[in-house]
Scaffold this active site. Structure first.
Site, PDB file in Angstrom:
ATOM      1  N   CYS A  52       6.020  -5.217   0.348  1.00 37.53           N
ATOM      2  CA  CYS A  52       6.152  -3.988   0.006  1.00 37.53           C
ATOM      3  C   CYS A  52       6.289  -2.750   0.935  1.00 37.53           C
ATOM      4  O   CYS A  52       7.067  -2.594   1.907  1.00 37.53           O
ATOM      5  CB  CYS A  52       5.414  -3.760  -1.253  1.00 37.53           C
ATOM      6  SG  CYS A  52       6.015  -2.376  -2.279  1.00 37.53           S
TER       7      CYS A  52
ATOM      8  N   HIS B 260       4.616  -8.546  -4.749  1.00 33.87           N
ATOM      9  CA  HIS B 260       3.427  -8.874  -4.087  1.00 33.87           C
ATOM     10  C   HIS B 260       3.000 -10.302  -4.523  1.00 33.87           C
ATOM     11  O   HIS B 260       2.074 -10.637  -5.458  1.00 33.87           O
ATOM     12  CB  HIS B 260       2.542  -7.796  -4.743  1.00 33.87           C
ATOM     13  CG  HIS B 260       2.337  -6.417  -4.270  1.00 33.87           C
ATOM     14  ND1 HIS B 260       1.473  -5.933  -3.306  1.00 33.87           N
ATOM     15  CD2 HIS B 260       3.300  -5.483  -4.626  1.00 33.87           C
ATOM     16  CE1 HIS B 260       1.773  -4.809  -3.199  1.00 33.87           C
ATOM     17  NE2 HIS B 260       2.881  -4.301  -3.826  1.00 33.87           N
TER      18      HIS B 260
ATOM     19  N   GLY C  70       0.883  -1.342  -0.090  1.00 39.34           N
ATOM     20  CA  GLY C  70       0.043   0.030  -0.128  1.00 39.34           C
ATOM     21  C   GLY C  70       0.809   1.159   0.051  1.00 39.34           C
ATOM     22  O   GLY C  70       1.961   1.229  -0.811  1.00 39.34           O
TER      23      GLY C  70
ATOM     24  N   GLU D 245       0.650 -12.042  -3.009  1.00 40.53           N
ATOM     25  CA  GLU D 245      -0.976 -11.974  -3.198  1.00 40.53           C
ATOM     26  C   GLU D 245      -1.376 -11.838  -4.552  1.00 40.53           C
ATOM     27  O   GLU D 245      -2.749 -12.448  -4.710  1.00 40.53           O
ATOM     28  CB  GLU D 245      -1.431 -11.198  -2.193  1.00 40.53           C
ATOM     29  CG  GLU D 245      -1.502  -9.775  -2.468  1.00 40.53           C
ATOM     30  CD  GLU D 245      -0.263  -8.787  -2.425  1.00 40.53           C
ATOM     31  OE1 GLU D 245       0.699  -9.490  -2.194  1.00 40.53           O
ATOM     32  OE2 GLU D 245      -0.391  -7.470  -2.572  1.00 40.53           O
TER      33      GLU D 245
HETATM   34  N1  GLN Z   1       5.786   2.882  -2.937  1.00 44.03           N
HETATM   35  C1  GLN Z   1       4.970   2.273  -1.376  1.00 44.03           C
HETATM   36  C2  GLN Z   1       5.539   3.226  -0.453  1.00 44.03           C
HETATM   37  O1  GLN Z   1       6.565   3.658  -0.477  1.00 44.03           O
HETATM   38  C3  GLN Z   1       5.029   1.000  -1.604  1.00 44.03           C
HETATM   39  C4  GLN Z   1       4.346   0.454  -2.641  1.00 44.03           C
HETATM   40  C5  GLN Z   1       3.759  -0.942  -2.627  1.00 44.03           C
HETATM   41  O2  GLN Z   1       3.506  -1.250  -1.316  1.00 44.03           O
HETATM   42  N2  GLN Z   1       3.317  -1.520  -3.595  1.00 44.03           N
HETATM   43  O3  GLN Z   1       5.202   2.771   0.781  1.00 44.03           O
END
Ligand code: GLN
Length: 185
Positions: A78, A169, A46, A171
Site C-alpha cells: 500500500c 494488506h 501507512g 499482513e
Molecule cells: N493512503 C495512504 C497513502 O497515500 C496509503 C494507505 C495504506 O498504506 N493503507 O500513503
C-alpha cells in the site's frame, strides 16, 4: 536470512507473526546501519508522505534507493507500493523503482476501506479476502511488470524481478502465502 521491516511508521508490526511462522526473525529497520545488514525489506502500509519524510530525515532515502537498484528484494504494501512507484498522481515517485503510475486514495471515500475477494493463481488463492485501506490505484504498468492479481481491471499485486507490490494488506489476513513467496524471491 535477515528480513528487514521498515519500522519508521505504519503497519509494520502486523508482519512479524507471519515472518515468524515462516521461520524468520525480522529485523526492524530504522536507520541506514540496520538497512545495510538486511537481505530483503518489507515497506509496510501507512502514510506514504510521512514515511518518505522520515526516510529523508533519517538519512535512509539514498541508501535505500541504492540497495534497491543493486537488487535488494523489496515488497511494498500500500503506502510502500506508493514509495516504490515511478509516478504518483502525475509526479515523480520517491524511490521510483517500479515502472508503474498510481493514484493515491483513488477508490474514494465511501469505499476507502473494504475487503474484496480476489484470485491469485501464483499463490493458489481463490477468493482471497484482500483488505484495501485507503488504497492507491495502479493506473499503468510498464514493461517487465507482471500482474499477479487484479481488482476488477486494476492491478493490485504486481512484481518486477526482485520488487513486488500489493495495494492491499496481506499482513491483516492469517494466510502466510505472501510472506512465504516474498522470502522465496
Ligand atoms: N493512503 C495512504 C497513502 O497515500 C496509503 C494507505 C495504506 O498504506 N493503507 O500513503
Amino acid at each position: 536470512m535477515r528480513v528487514g521491516l521498515l519500522g519508521l511508521q505504519g503497519a509494520f508490526l502486523d508482519h512479524i507473526p507471519h515472518l515468524k511462522r515462516c521461520g524468520v526473525e525480522p529485523v526492524i529497520v530504522r536507520d541506514a546501519q540496520a538497512l545495510s545488514t538486511i537481505d530483503r525489506l518489507i515497506i509496510p502500509g501507512g502514510e506514504s508522505t510521512v514515511m518518505s519524510k522520515f526516510l529523508q530525515e533519517f538519512g535512509m532515502l539514498r541508501p535505500l534507493g541504492d540497495r534497491v537498484s543493486a537488487g535488494l528484494p523489496v515488497w511494498g504494501v500500500c503506502a510502500g507500493a506508493i514509495l516504490l512507484s515511478q509516478q504518483v498522481n502525475g509526479s515523480p515517485g520517491v524511490l521510483a523503482a517500479l515502472p508503474i503510475s498510481l493514484t493515491r486514495n483513488a477508490y474514494g471515500r465511501q469505499i476507502a476501506s473494504d475487503t474484496r475477494p480476489i484470485d491469485i493463481a501464483l499463490l493458489d488463492l481463490v477468493a482471497y479476502p484482500a483488505v484495501f485501506i485507503r488504497a492507491p490505484r495502479i493506473d499503468r504498468v510498464g514493461e517487465g511488470v507482471v500482474v499477479h492479481a487484479v481488482r476488477d481491471r486494476d492491478p493490485v499485486f504486481i512484481q518486477k524481478d526482485h520488487i513486488m507490490a500489493s495495494t492491499f494488506h496481506p499482513e491483516l489476513n492469517p494466510d502466510d502465502a505472501f510472506h512465504r513467496y516474498f522470502i522465496s524471491l
